[in-house]
Design an enzyme around this catalytic site. Structure first.
Site, PDB file in Angstrom:
ATOM      1  CD  GLU A 147      -2.401  -4.507  -3.228  1.00 33.94           C
ATOM      2  OE1 GLU A 147      -3.096  -4.060  -4.874  1.00 33.94           O
ATOM      3  OE2 GLU A 147      -1.981  -4.496  -1.971  1.00 33.94           O
TER       4      GLU A 147
ATOM      5  CG  ASP B  22      -0.685  -4.584  -7.981  1.00 32.80           C
ATOM      6  OD1 ASP B  22       0.155  -4.835  -7.228  1.00 32.80           O
ATOM      7  OD2 ASP B  22      -1.812  -5.708  -8.243  1.00 32.80           O
TER       8      ASP B  22
END
Length: 339
Positions: free
Chosen positions: A250, A206
């Site tokens: 993301e 992430d």
């Protein structure tokens, strides 16, 4: 003597009549053959999507149907009398091609039907399925007919299908596998690893403070960052059996099977370093000042009976721990559950 002469005249007359009958029969057969030839050539002329060429024993073109003109771009008058190899075979391959054809004619060797690429008059490629047929004529000679089935539409459809399949399993922005393909793949990969007695590396990545990055630099820059990150991941995980998915936003997921887990920490450190080495400014990502990522890893053992949701949950817990510990790091689920 008179009787013998009369008998001879009778026999000669019979022979003359028989010769006339045979000549007429032969003429009838020839006319019938010519009519049949015209009928079939007319049929070939009206047959769509099949290019039919006829060649003499010396491989000179004697027939060229209408679809040949459409498929290959040559008018009939341009090609009649030219040889098969001159029209269709690259210069460096002609000797071998003629040898195969001669072997077929003289020795009865099989000329198999094949998928082959011909050349259009303008130089473009023409994919066809080609079959040669040998016809023996009434005078003992042979003619060669080549039937080329146009595969252009099929190849176009196959290309569209392949593109559609690729689009259905990949993320349009990054080109990585998408979450849908993850859902199709994960159970099979877990079963494969279990069957092979291997550990399965399940790593969630992430980007750190990605929302702040978008707010600071704009969404276009955010998309550019995701594409660059995807490139790094593909370069770092390029072995057969390595999977990289964009799970959404993301969040990315890495999946691969291993025999020995000893090298996994080093692999994750290399990923972190490669991402940091992009040197992309991110002034809101303190204290680093540039783009970084956090990773949570779960090592799935072959003897464990877990579901995909279990793997996801455990890797997510490890990722949360990596964020809580300061970001730009990798945390293994085992390390946060071992007292």
């Amino acid at each position: 003597m008179v009787d013998q002469q009369r008998d001879l005249k009778i026999e000669l007359n019979k022979l003359r009549l028989e010769n006339q009958r045979l000549a007429a029969e032969n003429q009838r057969i020839m006319e019938q053959r010519d009519a049949t030839t015209r009928m079939f050539r007319d049929l070939f002329d009206k047959t769509p999507h099949i290019a039919v060429q006829g060649y003499s024993r010396n491989r000179e073109l004697i027939y060229w149907n209408r679809y040949c003109e459409e498929l290959y771009g040559y008018a009939r008058d341009e090609v009649l009398g030219r040889t098969w190899e001159e029209l269709f075979i690259p210069a460096e391959m002609r000797h071998a091609a003629v040898h195969r054809l001669e072997s077929w004619l003289e020795e009865g060797c099989v000329m198999p039907a094949i998928e082959v690429v011909r050349r259009h008059k303008n130089g473009s490629e023409v994919p066809v399925y080609s079959q040669h047929v040998l016809i023996r004529t009434g005078n003992g000679d042979v003619e060669i007919y080549c039937l080329d089935i146009d595969l252009g539409e099929l190849k176009h459809s196959e290309a569209l299908l392949e593109k559609t399949l690729i689009l259905s399993v990949t993320d349009p922005l990054t080109g990585l596998y998408n979450r849908g393909y993850y859902n199709q793949t994960i159970v099979n990969e877990m079963q494969r690893a279990r069957r092979d007695g291997k550990k399965l590396v399940y790593a969630m990545l992430d980007l750190d403070y990605f929302k702040k990055y978008n707010d600071t630099y704009g969404h276009l820059k955010g998309d550019e960052l995701l594409v660059k990150l995807a490139t790094v991941l593909k370069n770092q995980l390029a072995r057969a059996g390595d999977f990289v998915f964009r799970m959404g936003g993301e969040e990315f997921l890495v999946l691969y099977a291993i025999d020995d887990s000893q090298d996994v920490p080093l692999m994750m450190e290399n990923l972190l370093a490669a991402i940091e080495d992009m040197n992309i400014d991110h002034r809101k990502n303190l204290p680093y000042g540039k783009v970084t990522t956090s990773i949570g890893v779960y090592l799935h053992l072959p003897e464990e009976n877990l579901s995909p949701d279990d793997l996801y949950s455990r890797a997510d817990q490890a990722l949360y721990a990596a964020k809580a510990q300061g970001r730009n790091r990798c945390v293994f689920y085992h390390d946060i559950t071992t007292v």
